[in-house]
Scaffold this active site. Structure first.
Site, PDB file in Angstrom:
ATOM      1  N   ARG A  89     109.202  97.842  54.819  1.00 32.38           N
ATOM      2  CA  ARG A  89     110.440  98.218  55.499  1.00 32.38           C
ATOM      3  C   ARG A  89     110.398  99.698  55.820  1.00 32.38           C
ATOM      4  NH1 ARG A  89     114.335  98.809  52.575  1.00 32.38           N
ATOM      5  NH2 ARG A  89     113.627  98.171  50.518  1.00 32.38           N
ATOM      6  N   TYR A 217     106.410  93.334  60.520  1.00 33.16           N
ATOM      7  CA  TYR A 217     106.356  93.123  59.074  1.00 33.16           C
ATOM      8  C   TYR A 217     107.693  92.748  58.452  1.00 33.16           C
ATOM      9  CZ  TYR A 217     104.522  93.506  54.394  1.00 33.16           C
ATOM     10  OH  TYR A 217     104.104  93.205  53.134  1.00 33.16           O
ATOM     11  N   LYS A 226     116.866  90.692  55.461  1.00 31.21           N
ATOM     12  CA  LYS A 226     117.644  91.897  55.161  1.00 31.21           C
ATOM     13  C   LYS A 226     118.628  92.228  56.299  1.00 31.21           C
ATOM     14  CE  LYS A 226     115.302  92.617  51.358  1.00 31.21           C
ATOM     15  NZ  LYS A 226     115.888  92.431  50.045  1.00 31.21           N
ATOM     16  N   HIS A 246     122.707  91.792  47.444  1.00 31.01           N
ATOM     17  CA  HIS A 246     121.263  91.830  47.184  1.00 31.01           C
ATOM     18  C   HIS A 246     121.046  91.352  45.747  1.00 31.01           C
ATOM     19  CE1 HIS A 246     117.397  94.513  47.126  1.00 31.01           C
ATOM     20  NE2 HIS A 246     117.123  93.279  47.445  1.00 31.01           N
ATOM     21  N   SER A 268     114.627  97.148  44.650  1.00 30.31           N
ATOM     22  CA  SER A 268     113.267  96.641  44.847  1.00 30.31           C
ATOM     23  C   SER A 268     112.387  97.146  43.692  1.00 30.31           C
ATOM     24  CB  SER A 268     112.707  97.160  46.169  1.00 30.31           C
ATOM     25  OG  SER A 268     113.666  96.991  47.180  1.00 30.31           O
ATOM     26  N   CYS A 270     112.004  95.974  40.571  1.00 29.02           N
ATOM     27  CA  CYS A 270     112.543  95.946  39.200  1.00 29.02           C
ATOM     28  C   CYS A 270     112.363  94.574  38.559  1.00 29.02           C
ATOM     29  CB  CYS A 270     114.020  96.321  39.192  1.00 29.02           C
ATOM     30  SG  CYS A 270     114.295  98.069  39.374  1.00 29.02           S
ATOM     31  N   ASP A 295     116.697  86.786  45.848  1.00 27.02           N
ATOM     32  CA  ASP A 295     116.902  88.066  46.543  1.00 27.02           C
ATOM     33  C   ASP A 295     118.314  88.286  47.084  1.00 27.02           C
ATOM     34  OD1 ASP A 295     115.755  90.518  47.399  1.00 27.02           O
ATOM     35  OD2 ASP A 295     115.590  89.773  49.444  1.00 27.02           O
ATOM     36  N   ARG A 391     102.485  90.514  50.343  1.00 22.58           N
ATOM     37  CA  ARG A 391     103.580  89.548  50.140  1.00 22.58           C
ATOM     38  C   ARG A 391     103.122  88.105  50.208  1.00 22.58           C
ATOM     39  NH1 ARG A 391     108.788  91.637  48.835  1.00 22.58           N
ATOM     40  NH2 ARG A 391     108.429  93.853  48.945  1.00 22.58           N
TER      41      ARG A 391
HETATM   42  O1  O2Y Z   1     108.675  95.515  52.723  1.00 26.13           O
HETATM   43  C1  O2Y Z   1     109.339  94.578  53.188  1.00 26.13           C
HETATM   44  O2  O2Y Z   1     109.494  94.343  54.382  1.00 26.13           O
HETATM   45  C2  O2Y Z   1     109.962  93.669  52.301  1.00 26.13           C
HETATM   46  S1  O2Y Z   1     111.101  94.371  51.222  1.00 26.13           S
HETATM   47  C3  O2Y Z   1     111.712  93.035  50.318  1.00 26.13           C
HETATM   48  C4  O2Y Z   1     111.185  91.782  50.514  1.00 26.13           C
HETATM   49  C5  O2Y Z   1     111.685  90.719  49.794  1.00 26.13           C
HETATM   50  C6  O2Y Z   1     112.708  90.933  48.934  1.00 26.13           C
HETATM   51  N1  O2Y Z   1     113.227  92.163  48.743  1.00 26.13           N
HETATM   52  C7  O2Y Z   1     112.737  93.223  49.399  1.00 26.13           C
HETATM   53  C8  O2Y Z   1     113.383  94.533  49.094  1.00 26.13           C
HETATM   54  O3  O2Y Z   1     112.915  95.594  49.473  1.00 26.13           O
HETATM   55  O4  O2Y Z   1     114.423  94.507  48.445  1.00 26.13           O
HETATM   56 MN    MN Z   2     115.174  92.543  47.995  1.00 24.71          MN
END
Ligand code: O2Y
Ligand code: MN
Length: 605
Positions: A89, A217, A226, A246, A268, A270, A295, A391
């Site tokens: 992200r 991605y 998200k 979340h 994220s 944890c 999630d 992932r």
């Molecule tokens: O890096 C990403 O695009 C994924 S981040 C993510 C993916 C699944 C569940 N939670 C998260 C997060 O950053 O909280």
């Molecule tokens: Mn998440």
């Protein structure tokens, strides 16, 4: 609905409603708008069928988007390698484009909607020439559930189509649920040329619309997750009086068969997926844990006055490194087949591999091809073979610990909500809030030590209220106020707790974590039922000595006591740090939270 009102677009012939499987006029008009702007060679409406899946997979294998994995060791699974500049992200490129800057608040990047659309229009102009525009109708939540919502993602990425097919209920079912005039959240996505300088993940909360450009991605591209289920849905929830959070969802069953449903907000990295899929060491004593979601949770007050929650997703998009039989056997079994792996390493025989996969054992291979496609000797050292944010995308149905109630129409009744973080000190293993507002105070002040998986500096405490910092679609001060107000409207509210599995002493974790975390959940189960002894501390209630289930726990009662300790000196510092954190929200900080800080200081003396 006109997505690009200044576009003055004329839909090309192939985008007429007659080519579409729906008579939903607004949807057809919008797809036509997108097509006119992006000028694809083809438009394809996804139906979600098996045959469509097989065709897309064949196409992706042929053009290298997917690499087939070993049919014996990873049946039905594929590897996708993202561009090395596109692996996570991107918070700096994620924008809330509300009409007023103030609505986005101090924790979000803001772009004026007109300015954002002008920029996006330039980027999307003709970007799908020579490509296929896929229309993905999808449902977040169980099909037909009154708690579900429909989204439409228009994308030029077949990888996104295949991933959305796992992560959501996608295709015909969504169009059926939408009918001819149902509401939907429109999303437009293009990978563009993956130039990080031209990467924009934009949310238009008033229009419930998402426009994402320049990344293929995860959270940037799978718009149901998200972008819709948190950023847009949090605004819908504020407007309609519910919660989009979340949070993982789990089901704890006691020896007498009584069930407790718990939602948990964790930033994220944890161990959220690990907790959602926890294997109870007390299963033979009748205490079991089952997974409802890992999630995201959407929660509403039900007719019985309780808060009811659904997992809006249909699959897991989990971090792969560290997943092993020891850390998370349920996740490991979930991804044994039918999984899309992104950015993991692969052995010469086509078996996916990642750091931590073999637990205590050493890597069984001499050579591995790393996530960038370079074949290297495993003894050579250097960069990790699997990207730290690699992932798995796998259907929830493959999860051995899935609760039979995970897609109940009305959701599951929530008894407790927990707020967690990764903290070396201060926060005890488990803490019960004194009342709703105190629990909201705990959620609003959650902090976690940053790890390598997150961008920016590592090892520093980042305040991440409700683990929603990157995901709240509006002003976080208003979000706190929404939580406070909701407390008053839930006749039978859940109990609120904090947890911290990561407290350290002499550089070592005090608590074993993983399956043993069930002991904290059992104490919650007891507290909810008016049992389980608690000690009143200035920070909240902690388990009184002897009230945590200790059978089979390999650490001393003294060590447990230190994991549970509330240290006044640490909490004085915490109160000052909280005051600094609250200052960020200015006059949007609800007075109830300022009052909670005053009360904390008073309790500390
Ligand atoms: O890096 C990403 O695009 C994924 S981040 C993510 C993916 C699944 C569940 N939670 C998260 C997060 O950053 O909280
Ligand atoms: Mn998440």
């Amino acid at each position: 609905m006109t997505l690009f009102p200044q576009g003055a677009v004329t839909a090309p012939a192939f985008a007429t409603p007659t080519d579409s499987p729906t008579h939903h006029a607004a949807l057809n008009a919008w797809v036509a708008d997108c097509a006119a702007l992006t000028q694809p060679d083809r438009i394809y409406w996804c139906d979600g069928s098996e045959a469509e899946h097989d065709r897309l997979v064949a196409q992706c294998l042929a053009d290298g988007t997917l690499i087939a994995l070993n049919p014996k060791t990873a049946p039905g699974s594929f590897l996708h390698r993202s561009n090395p500049n596109d692996v996570a992200r991107v918070e700096h490129a994620t924008f809330i484009c509300s009409r007023s800057k103030d609505d986005a608040g101090p924790t979000n990047n803001w772009l004026e909607p007109g300015e954002a659309k002008t920029k996006l229009r330039t980027l999307f102009d003709g970007c799908m020439r020579g490509r296929t525009l896929y229309v993905i109708p999808y449902i977040m939540g169980p099909v037909g559930s009154p708690l579900s919502k429909v989204g439409i993602e228009v994308t030029d990425s077949p990888y996104v189509v295949l991933s959305m097919r796992i992560m959501t209920r996608m295709g015909k079912a969504a169009l059926d649920q939408l009918g001819t005039d149902g509401e939907f959240a429109p999303g437009l996505h293009s990978t563009g040329n993956l130039d990080p300088e031209n990467r924009y993940i934009c949310h238009f909360p008033e229009e419930r619309t998402i426009i994402s450009f320049g990344s293929g991605y995860g959270g940037n591209a799978l718009l149901g997750k998200k972008c819709f289920a948190l950023r847009i849905a949090s605004v819908m929830a504020r407007d309609e009086g519910w919660l989009a959070e979340h949070m993982l969802l789990l089901e704890l069953t006691a020896p007498d068969g009584e069930r407790t449903y718990i939602g948990g907000a964790f930033p994220s990295a944890c161990g959220k997926t690990n907790l959602a899929m926890l294997v109870s060491p007390l299963e033979n004593r009748g205490w079991s844990v089952r997974t409802v979601g890992d999630d995201i949770a959407w929660m509403r007050v039900g007719p019985d006055g309780k808060l009811w929650a659904i997992n809006p997703e249909a699959g897991f998009f989990g971090v792969v490194p560290g997943t092993s039989l020891e850390t998370n056997p349920n996740a490991l079994h979930t991804i044994e087949r039918g999984t899309i792996f992104t950015n993991v390493a692969v052995s010469d025989d086509g078996t996916p591999w990642w750091e931590g996969k073999d637990g205590a054992a050493s890597c069984p291979y001499d050579y591995l091809t790393d996530w960038k496609g370079n074949r290297r000797n495993v003894l050579d050292g250097g960069e990790p073979f699997a990207h730290p944010n690699s992932r798995f995308t796998a259907s929830a149905h493959q999860c051995p610990s899935l609760s039979p109630h995970w897609e109940d129409f009305g959701g599951v009744p929530i008894d407790a909500l927990i707020f967690g973080g990764r903290r070396d000190n201060t926060m005890p293993l488990v803490l019960e809030a004194l009342d709703w507002n105190h629990g909201v105070f705990i959620g609003a002040t959650m902090g976690s030590k940053t790890t390598a998986a997150a961008s920016g500096q590592t090892g520093v405490l980042r305040r991440d209220p409700f683990a929603m910092l990157p995901f709240c679609g509006y002003h976080m001060g208003d979000y706190f106020a929404h939580w406070i107000a909701l407390g008053e409207s839930i006749p039978d509210p859940p109990k609120l707790f904090a947890v911290n599995w990561f407290r350290k002493e002499d550089g070592k974790f005090l608590w074993p974590g993983f399956g043993d975390n069930v002991r904290a959940l059992i104490w919650m189960h007891e507290r909810i039922r008016g049992r389980g002894n608690a000690l009143e501390t200035p920070a909240g209630r902690t388990p009184l000595a002897g009230s945590l289930h200790m059978e089979g726990l390999g650490i001393s009662p003294e060590r447990v006591a230190r994991a549970l300790q509330v240290d006044k000196v640490e909490w004085f510092k915490e109160a000052d740090a909280i005051a600094e954190h609250f200052a960020r929200f200015g006059d949007k900080l609800p007075p109830e939270l300022a009052e909670e800080l005053t009360k904390l200081r008073a309790r500390l003396g």
